[in-house]
Design a protein around this motif. Structure first.
Motif, mmCIF file in Angstrom:
data_model
loop_
_atom_site.group_PDB
_atom_site.id
_atom_site.type_symbol
_atom_site.label_atom_id
_atom_site.label_comp_id
_atom_site.label_asym_id
_atom_site.label_seq_id
_atom_site.Cartn_x
_atom_site.Cartn_y
_atom_site.Cartn_z
ATOM 1 N N ASP A 89 43.234 42.368 42.436
ATOM 2 C CA ASP A 89 43.836 42.199 43.762
ATOM 3 C C ASP A 89 42.979 42.837 44.849
ATOM 4 N N SER A 90 41.984 43.592 44.468
ATOM 5 C CA SER A 90 41.112 44.237 45.452
ATOM 6 C C SER A 90 40.417 43.187 46.297
ATOM 7 N N ALA A 91 40.616 43.284 47.598
ATOM 8 C CA ALA A 91 40.070 42.288 48.521
ATOM 9 C C ALA A 91 40.433 42.700 49.941
ATOM 10 N N VAL A 92 39.960 41.933 50.892
ATOM 11 C CA VAL A 92 40.432 42.073 52.274
ATOM 12 C C VAL A 92 41.488 40.994 52.482
ATOM 13 N N TYR A 93 42.614 41.396 53.005
ATOM 14 C CA TYR A 93 43.715 40.469 53.231
ATOM 15 C C TYR A 93 43.904 40.288 54.738
ATOM 16 N N PHE A 94 43.933 39.027 55.143
ATOM 17 C CA PHE A 94 44.100 38.691 56.556
ATOM 18 C C PHE A 94 45.441 38.024 56.779
ATOM 19 N N CYS A 95 46.116 38.481 57.799
ATOM 20 C CA CYS A 95 47.299 37.801 58.319
ATOM 21 C C CYS A 95 46.818 36.958 59.500
ATOM 22 N N ALA A 96 47.373 35.768 59.662
ATOM 23 C CA ALA A 96 46.914 34.892 60.738
ATOM 24 C C ALA A 96 48.084 34.141 61.345
ATOM 25 N N LEU A 97 47.874 33.680 62.566
ATOM 26 C CA LEU A 97 48.927 33.013 63.348
ATOM 27 C C LEU A 97 48.372 31.746 63.977
ATOM 28 N N SER A 98 49.152 30.697 63.955
ATOM 29 C CA SER A 98 48.773 29.462 64.621
ATOM 30 C C SER A 98 49.927 29.011 65.481
ATOM 31 N N GLY A 99 49.618 28.637 66.723
ATOM 32 C CA GLY A 99 50.667 28.167 67.598
ATOM 33 C C GLY A 99 50.862 26.684 67.466
ATOM 34 N N ASN A 100 51.685 26.125 68.323
ATOM 35 C CA ASN A 100 51.913 24.695 68.325
ATOM 36 C C ASN A 100 51.796 24.220 69.749
ATOM 37 N N SER A 101 50.615 23.723 70.087
ATOM 38 C CA SER A 101 50.386 23.322 71.478
ATOM 39 C C SER A 101 50.770 21.879 71.704
ATOM 40 N N GLY A 102 51.570 21.324 70.796
ATOM 41 C CA GLY A 102 52.031 19.958 71.001
ATOM 42 C C GLY A 102 51.244 18.952 70.208
ATOM 43 N N GLY A 103 50.913 19.299 68.983
ATOM 44 C CA GLY A 103 50.253 18.335 68.119
ATOM 45 C C GLY A 103 48.779 18.565 67.928
ATOM 46 N N GLY A 104 48.213 19.544 68.614
ATOM 47 C CA GLY A 104 46.792 19.794 68.454
ATOM 48 C C GLY A 104 46.501 20.586 67.201
ATOM 49 N N ALA A 105 45.235 20.518 66.758
ATOM 50 C CA ALA A 105 44.809 21.284 65.600
ATOM 51 C C ALA A 105 44.447 22.676 66.080
ATOM 52 N N ASP A 106 45.476 23.485 66.309
ATOM 53 C CA ASP A 106 45.243 24.827 66.825
ATOM 54 C C ASP A 106 44.533 25.690 65.799
ATOM 55 N N GLY A 107 43.566 26.454 66.298
ATOM 56 C CA GLY A 107 42.879 27.380 65.421
ATOM 57 C C GLY A 107 43.759 28.573 65.099
#
Lengths: 117, 112
Positions: free
Chosen positions: A86-104
């Motif tokens: 399990d040793s690793a770097v763990y990232f939490c991430a968030l994506s919005g919803n700008s109305g159908g776009g492929a949000d980063g």
């Protein structure tokens, strides 16, 4: 603007201990998605989970579990009976919803988890 | 199962040179994302494409450009390379814009 905060820069535990990685987010979007990714020393980003803002049910997958609390804008990740792999770097991430776009994704700074044998 | 393929895996360039990174998404995936991860940093979103059209733009420098082709593969073109461009560049793909994105193994670019 969106923001993800992972306050724990590094956590070190002994194998078989339980460990919780914290994630707090900020967004003005009413619909959004939360993610956890694992980045082992080999460098790839491994998808672990996606949760949308309307689904506050906690999820368990084997030794992994996730606690989503909209009231505190948190999406914490718990590993039960940790293992050296399990040793690793763990990232939490968030994506919005700008109305159908492929949000980063907006990533937190990551938590480096070290599991000692 | 097929994954996202990135090429090359490693690339060394000199300052002021150009570089082209390629990304082949998972079959049937129509959305591609590019990220840049500096040493010890979190991935930073650069740009995304959906159905061959630019969809969202992040912190992509003006020296960089990208496009998605008719077969859905994508290329990231980087010009006038700087030492600070040394990083791991990830491509990710998804089916439509609201499903989970799967990442490739990354291209490690070193600018000397």
């Amino acid at each position: 603007a969106q923001k993800v905060t992972q306050a724990q820069t590094e956590i070190s535990v002994v194998e078989k201990e339980d460990v919780t990685l914290d994630c707090v987010y900020e967004t003005r979007d009413t619909t959004y998605y939360l993610f956890w990714y694992k980045q082992p020393p080999s460098g790839e980003l491994v998808f672990l989970i996606r949760r949308n803002s309307f689904d506050e049910q906690n999820e368990i997958s084997g030794r992994y579990s996730w606690n989503f609390q909209k009231s505190t804008s948190s999406f914490n990740f718990t590993i039960t009976a940790s293992q050296v792999v399990d040793s690793a770097v763990y990232f939490c991430a968030l994506s919005g919803n700008s109305g159908g776009g492929a949000d980063g994704l907006t990533f937190g700074k990551g938590t480096h988890l070290i599991i000692q044998p | 199962a097929a994954g996202v393929i990135q090429s090359p895996r490693h690339l060394i360039k000199e300052k002021r040179e150009t570089a082209t990174l390629k990304c082949y998404p998972i079959p049937r995936h129509d959305t591609v994302y590019w990220y840049q991860q500096g040493p010890g940093q979190d991935p930073q979103f650069l740009i995304s494409f959906y159905e061959k059209m630019q969809s969202d733009k992040g912190s992509i420098p003006d020296r960089f450009s990208a496009q998605q082709f008719s077969d859905y593969h994508s290329e990231l073109n980087m010009s006038s390379l700087e030492l600070g461009d040394s990083a791991l560049y990830f491509c990710a793909s998804s089916l439509e814009t609201e499903t989970e994105a799967f990442f490739g193994q990354g291209t490690r670019l070193t600018v000397v």
